[in-house]
Design a protein around this motif. Structure first.
Motif, PDB file in Angstrom:
ATOM      1  N   SER A   8       0.824  -1.205   0.000  1.00  0.00           N
ATOM      2  CA  SER A   8       0.000   0.000   0.000  1.00  0.00           C
ATOM      3  C   SER A   8       0.860   1.258   0.000  1.00  0.00           C
ATOM      4  CB  SER A   8      -0.933  -0.001   1.208  1.00  0.00           C
ATOM      5  OG  SER A   8      -0.183   0.049   2.402  1.00  0.00           O
ATOM      6  N   LYS A   9       2.115   1.160   0.444  1.00  0.00           N
ATOM      7  CA  LYS A   9       3.004   2.311   0.479  1.00  0.00           C
ATOM      8  C   LYS A   9       3.807   2.463  -0.812  1.00  0.00           C
ATOM      9  CE  LYS A   9       3.757   2.126   5.436  1.00  0.00           C
ATOM     10  NZ  LYS A   9       4.745   1.870   6.480  1.00  0.00           N
ATOM     11  N   ASP A  10       4.117   1.368  -1.479  1.00  0.00           N
ATOM     12  CA  ASP A  10       5.010   1.412  -2.640  1.00  0.00           C
ATOM     13  C   ASP A  10       4.451   0.539  -3.754  1.00  0.00           C
ATOM     14  OD1 ASP A  10       7.134   1.929  -4.267  1.00  0.00           O
ATOM     15  OD2 ASP A  10       8.509   0.581  -3.242  1.00  0.00           O
ATOM     16  N   HIS A  11       3.241   0.799  -4.135  1.00  0.00           N
ATOM     17  CA  HIS A  11       2.587  -0.039  -5.136  1.00  0.00           C
ATOM     18  C   HIS A  11       2.771   0.554  -6.521  1.00  0.00           C
ATOM     19  CE1 HIS A  11      -0.207  -2.866  -6.787  1.00  0.00           C
ATOM     20  NE2 HIS A  11      -0.890  -1.887  -7.321  1.00  0.00           N
ATOM     21  N   THR A  12       3.282  -0.249  -7.421  1.00  0.00           N
ATOM     22  CA  THR A  12       3.431   0.191  -8.802  1.00  0.00           C
ATOM     23  C   THR A  12       2.552  -0.705  -9.661  1.00  0.00           C
ATOM     24  OG1 THR A  12       5.372  -1.217  -8.997  1.00  0.00           O
ATOM     25  CG2 THR A  12       5.751   1.096  -8.520  1.00  0.00           C
ATOM     26  N   PRO A  13       1.353  -0.256 -10.004  1.00  0.00           N
ATOM     27  CA  PRO A  13       0.389  -1.111 -10.700  1.00  0.00           C
ATOM     28  C   PRO A  13       0.727  -1.322 -12.172  1.00  0.00           C
ATOM     29  CG  PRO A  13      -0.541   1.052 -10.411  1.00  0.00           C
ATOM     30  CD  PRO A  13       0.801   1.042  -9.718  1.00  0.00           C
ATOM     31  N   SER A  14       1.841  -1.999 -12.419  1.00  0.00           N
ATOM     32  CA  SER A  14       2.215  -2.242 -13.805  1.00  0.00           C
ATOM     33  C   SER A  14       1.857  -3.654 -14.255  1.00  0.00           C
ATOM     34  CB  SER A  14       3.710  -2.010 -13.976  1.00  0.00           C
ATOM     35  OG  SER A  14       4.422  -2.885 -13.146  1.00  0.00           O
ATOM     36  N   LYS A  41       8.167  -9.971 -10.010  1.00  0.00           N
ATOM     37  CA  LYS A  41       8.315  -8.950 -11.050  1.00  0.00           C
ATOM     38  C   LYS A  41       8.694  -7.604 -10.439  1.00  0.00           C
ATOM     39  CE  LYS A  41       5.705 -11.131 -14.632  1.00  0.00           C
ATOM     40  NZ  LYS A  41       5.074 -10.863 -15.897  1.00  0.00           N
ATOM     41  N   TYR A  42       8.104  -7.268  -9.300  1.00  0.00           N
ATOM     42  CA  TYR A  42       8.452  -6.024  -8.611  1.00  0.00           C
ATOM     43  C   TYR A  42       9.930  -6.039  -8.227  1.00  0.00           C
ATOM     44  CZ  TYR A  42       8.760  -2.486  -4.998  1.00  0.00           C
ATOM     45  OH  TYR A  42       9.157  -1.406  -4.258  1.00  0.00           O
ATOM     46  N   LEU A  43      10.384  -7.128  -7.629  1.00  0.00           N
ATOM     47  CA  LEU A  43      11.774  -7.216  -7.193  1.00  0.00           C
ATOM     48  C   LEU A  43      12.737  -7.110  -8.376  1.00  0.00           C
ATOM     49  CD1 LEU A  43      11.277 -10.050  -4.577  1.00  0.00           C
ATOM     50  CD2 LEU A  43      11.955  -7.687  -4.069  1.00  0.00           C
ATOM     51  N   LYS A  44      12.433  -7.800  -9.463  1.00  0.00           N
ATOM     52  CA  LYS A  44      13.297  -7.728 -10.649  1.00  0.00           C
ATOM     53  C   LYS A  44      13.374  -6.309 -11.190  1.00  0.00           C
ATOM     54  CE  LYS A  44      12.779 -12.479 -12.255  1.00  0.00           C
ATOM     55  NZ  LYS A  44      12.248 -13.336 -13.333  1.00  0.00           N
ATOM     56  N   ARG A  45      12.235  -5.613 -11.255  1.00  0.00           N
ATOM     57  CA  ARG A  45      12.221  -4.227 -11.741  1.00  0.00           C
ATOM     58  C   ARG A  45      13.058  -3.312 -10.869  1.00  0.00           C
ATOM     59  NH1 ARG A  45       6.656  -4.913 -12.290  1.00  0.00           N
ATOM     60  NH2 ARG A  45       6.331  -3.613 -10.450  1.00  0.00           N
ATOM     61  N   HIS A  46      13.215  -3.670  -9.598  1.00  0.00           N
ATOM     62  CA  HIS A  46      13.966  -2.842  -8.664  1.00  0.00           C
ATOM     63  C   HIS A  46      15.377  -3.371  -8.420  1.00  0.00           C
ATOM     64  CE1 HIS A  46       9.971  -1.207  -8.079  1.00  0.00           C
ATOM     65  NE2 HIS A  46      10.583  -0.120  -7.641  1.00  0.00           N
ATOM     66  N   SER A  56      11.931 -25.090  -0.014  1.00  0.00           N
ATOM     67  CA  SER A  56      11.450 -25.889   1.117  1.00  0.00           C
ATOM     68  C   SER A  56      12.599 -26.412   1.951  1.00  0.00           C
ATOM     69  CB  SER A  56      10.633 -27.079   0.614  1.00  0.00           C
ATOM     70  OG  SER A  56       9.460 -26.632  -0.010  1.00  0.00           O
ATOM     71  N   MET A  57      12.367 -26.428   3.262  1.00  0.00           N
ATOM     72  CA  MET A  57      13.323 -26.996   4.206  1.00  0.00           C
ATOM     73  C   MET A  57      12.516 -27.603   5.351  1.00  0.00           C
ATOM     74  SD  MET A  57      14.666 -23.364   5.474  1.00  0.00           S
ATOM     75  CE  MET A  57      13.509 -22.126   4.972  1.00  0.00           C
ATOM     76  N   ARG A  58      13.203 -28.239   6.269  1.00  0.00           N
ATOM     77  CA  ARG A  58      12.502 -28.929   7.344  1.00  0.00           C
ATOM     78  C   ARG A  58      11.589 -27.999   8.139  1.00  0.00           C
ATOM     79  NH1 ARG A  58      15.741 -32.642  11.458  1.00  0.00           N
ATOM     80  NH2 ARG A  58      17.343 -31.483  10.375  1.00  0.00           N
ATOM     81  N   GLY A  59      12.011 -26.776   8.381  1.00  0.00           N
ATOM     82  CA  GLY A  59      11.239 -25.844   9.202  1.00  0.00           C
ATOM     83  C   GLY A  59      10.137 -25.106   8.477  1.00  0.00           C
ATOM     84  N   GLY A  60      10.047 -25.244   7.163  1.00  0.00           N
ATOM     85  CA  GLY A  60       9.017 -24.540   6.413  1.00  0.00           C
ATOM     86  C   GLY A  60       9.456 -24.222   4.999  1.00  0.00           C
ATOM     87  N   GLU A  61       8.957 -23.095   4.495  1.00  0.00           N
ATOM     88  CA  GLU A  61       9.235 -22.710   3.110  1.00  0.00           C
ATOM     89  C   GLU A  61       9.495 -21.210   3.035  1.00  0.00           C
ATOM     90  OE1 GLU A  61       6.874 -23.877  -0.713  1.00  0.00           O
ATOM     91  OE2 GLU A  61       6.102 -21.964   0.019  1.00  0.00           O
ATOM     92  N   LEU A  62      10.425 -20.822   2.169  1.00  0.00           N
ATOM     93  CA  LEU A  62      10.669 -19.418   1.858  1.00  0.00           C
ATOM     94  C   LEU A  62      10.050 -19.143   0.492  1.00  0.00           C
ATOM     95  CD1 LEU A  62      14.434 -19.225   2.852  1.00  0.00           C
ATOM     96  CD2 LEU A  62      12.506 -18.255   4.113  1.00  0.00           C
ATOM     97  N   ASP A  63       9.207 -18.136   0.402  1.00  0.00           N
ATOM     98  CA  ASP A  63       8.561 -17.836  -0.879  1.00  0.00           C
ATOM     99  C   ASP A  63       9.568 -17.391  -1.925  1.00  0.00           C
ATOM    100  OD1 ASP A  63       6.016 -18.495   0.036  1.00  0.00           O
ATOM    101  OD2 ASP A  63       5.621 -16.466   0.728  1.00  0.00           O
ATOM    102  N   ILE A  64      10.430 -16.435  -1.569  1.00  0.00           N
ATOM    103  CA  ILE A  64      11.408 -15.911  -2.516  1.00  0.00           C
ATOM    104  C   ILE A  64      12.730 -15.672  -1.785  1.00  0.00           C
ATOM    105  CG2 ILE A  64      11.989 -14.039  -4.125  1.00  0.00           C
ATOM    106  CD1 ILE A  64       8.961 -13.464  -4.349  1.00  0.00           C
ATOM    107  N   VAL A  65      13.814 -16.112  -2.387  1.00  0.00           N
ATOM    108  CA  VAL A  65      15.155 -15.781  -1.915  1.00  0.00           C
ATOM    109  C   VAL A  65      15.775 -14.932  -3.022  1.00  0.00           C
ATOM    110  CG1 VAL A  65      17.410 -16.644  -1.180  1.00  0.00           C
ATOM    111  CG2 VAL A  65      15.337 -17.960  -0.649  1.00  0.00           C
ATOM    112  N   ALA A  66      16.199 -13.735  -2.661  1.00  0.00           N
ATOM    113  CA  ALA A  66      16.722 -12.801  -3.657  1.00  0.00           C
ATOM    114  C   ALA A  66      18.022 -12.181  -3.154  1.00  0.00           C
ATOM    115  CB  ALA A  66      15.695 -11.706  -3.944  1.00  0.00           C
ATOM    116  N   GLN A  67      18.692 -11.488  -4.066  1.00  0.00           N
ATOM    117  CA  GLN A  67      19.927 -10.798  -3.715  1.00  0.00           C
ATOM    118  C   GLN A  67      19.864  -9.388  -4.262  1.00  0.00           C
ATOM    119  OE1 GLN A  67      23.439 -12.767  -5.108  1.00  0.00           O
ATOM    120  NE2 GLN A  67      24.817 -11.254  -4.223  1.00  0.00           N
ATOM    121  N   GLU A  68      20.238  -8.430  -3.413  1.00  0.00           N
ATOM    122  CA  GLU A  68      20.375  -7.040  -3.827  1.00  0.00           C
ATOM    123  C   GLU A  68      21.802  -6.631  -3.509  1.00  0.00           C
ATOM    124  OE1 GLU A  68      18.247  -2.734  -3.191  1.00  0.00           O
ATOM    125  OE2 GLU A  68      18.520  -4.037  -1.477  1.00  0.00           O
TER     126      GLU A  68
END
Length: 79
Positions: A8-14, A41-46, A56-68
């Motif tokens: 809601s603070k940084d929405h780019t409706p593309s 797509k937002y992360l890639k654009r930025h 997935s790992m024993r403790g759960g799941e990470l939706d996205i792992v990224a690098q900046e």
């Protein structure tokens, strides 16, 4: 940088087709998948490099792992 991104603070409706799909998705899984696609797509654009999705790992799941630059970022998408 620590914290969370609030659409809601940084929405780019593309991606109106994805947003429509997310809003009209019948199941929680479909809505989550559409939300994750919008987030990727937002992360890639930025300038983030997506390293893994739905990691997935024993403790759960990470939706996205990224690098900046030299920072490893773990993202949980709520849709």
């Amino acid at each position: 940088m620590f914290g969370s991104w609030n659409s809601s603070k940084d929405h780019t409706p593309s991606e109106p087709a994805l947003e429509h799909a997310m809003a009209s998705a019948g199941s929680t899984r479909a809505r989550g998948g559409a939300g994750e696609e919008i987030a990727r797509k937002y992360l890639k654009r930025h300038g983030f490099k997506i390293l893994a999705t739905n990691y997935s790992m024993r403790g759960g799941e990470l939706d996205i792992v990224a690098q900046e630059k030299k920072t490893l970022v773990f993202i949980e998408v709520k849709a």
